[in-house]
Design a protein around this motif. Structure first.
Motif, mmCIF file in Angstrom:
data_model
loop_
_atom_site.group_PDB
_atom_site.id
_atom_site.type_symbol
_atom_site.label_atom_id
_atom_site.label_comp_id
_atom_site.label_asym_id
_atom_site.label_seq_id
_atom_site.Cartn_x
_atom_site.Cartn_y
_atom_site.Cartn_z
ATOM 1 N N SER A 49 -4.271 4.364 -2.871
ATOM 2 C CA SER A 49 -4.670 3.713 -3.941
ATOM 3 C C SER A 49 -3.889 2.597 -3.981
ATOM 4 O O SER A 49 -4.201 1.340 -5.022
ATOM 5 C CB SER A 49 -4.643 4.610 -5.443
ATOM 6 O OG SER A 49 -3.179 4.857 -5.370
ATOM 7 N N ARG A 97 -2.709 -1.248 -3.362
ATOM 8 C CA ARG A 97 -3.494 -2.389 -3.109
ATOM 9 C C ARG A 97 -2.811 -3.024 -1.791
ATOM 10 O O ARG A 97 -1.704 -3.042 -1.779
ATOM 11 C CB ARG A 97 -3.272 -3.317 -4.170
ATOM 12 C CG ARG A 97 -4.141 -4.684 -4.055
ATOM 13 C CD ARG A 97 -3.953 -5.621 -5.341
ATOM 14 N NE ARG A 97 -2.856 -6.224 -5.325
ATOM 15 C CZ ARG A 97 -2.675 -7.555 -4.718
ATOM 16 N NH1 ARG A 97 -3.566 -8.043 -4.122
ATOM 17 N NH2 ARG A 97 -1.209 -8.077 -4.856
ATOM 18 N N ARG A 98 -3.677 -3.329 -0.791
ATOM 19 C CA ARG A 98 -3.172 -3.743 0.447
ATOM 20 C C ARG A 98 -3.451 -5.600 0.239
ATOM 21 O O ARG A 98 -4.638 -5.771 -0.115
ATOM 22 C CB ARG A 98 -3.885 -3.210 1.481
ATOM 23 C CG ARG A 98 -3.904 -1.554 1.437
ATOM 24 C CD ARG A 98 -2.493 -1.065 2.287
ATOM 25 N NE ARG A 98 -2.616 0.280 1.874
ATOM 26 C CZ ARG A 98 -1.699 1.094 2.405
ATOM 27 N NH1 ARG A 98 -0.639 0.555 2.837
ATOM 28 N NH2 ARG A 98 -1.840 2.537 2.302
ATOM 29 N N ILE A 99 -2.521 -6.030 1.321
ATOM 30 C CA ILE A 99 -2.914 -7.327 1.442
ATOM 31 C C ILE A 99 -2.777 -7.704 2.984
ATOM 32 O O ILE A 99 -1.827 -7.133 3.329
ATOM 33 C CB ILE A 99 -2.123 -8.604 0.659
ATOM 34 C CG1 ILE A 99 -0.759 -8.244 0.717
ATOM 35 C CG2 ILE A 99 -2.343 -8.326 -1.051
ATOM 36 C CD1 ILE A 99 0.220 -9.274 -0.092
#
Length: 72
Positions: free
Chosen positions: A26, A28-30
């Motif tokens: 869950s 958040r990836r950047i």
């Protein structure tokens, strides 16, 4: 009795693992390039506050060498 604790502990470990995997999924990836650009911007904006870059005034430096006292 010990036969029941082994499966229960395995179940508890599996549940803990699933909970951790759900938590990691869950997040958040950047992209690395975006993170690097944001980090660079942050560093440039806060460089004036960084004592490693600007130095510490000797009057504020608690680690300055002690002054010697000379009595004549």
């Amino acid at each position: 009795m010990s036969n029941n604790t082994v499966p229960n502990s395995s179940l508890a470990i599996a549940q803990k693992t699933v909970k951790q995997l759900r938590l990691e999924a869950s997040v958040r990836r950047i992209k690395v390039s975006q993170a690097a650009a944001e980090l660079k911007t942050f560093c440039l904006q806060n460089a004036h506050k960084d004592p490693l870059l600007t130095g510490v005034p000797s009057s504020d430096n608690p680690f300055r060498p002690p002054k010697s006292c000379v009595i004549l």
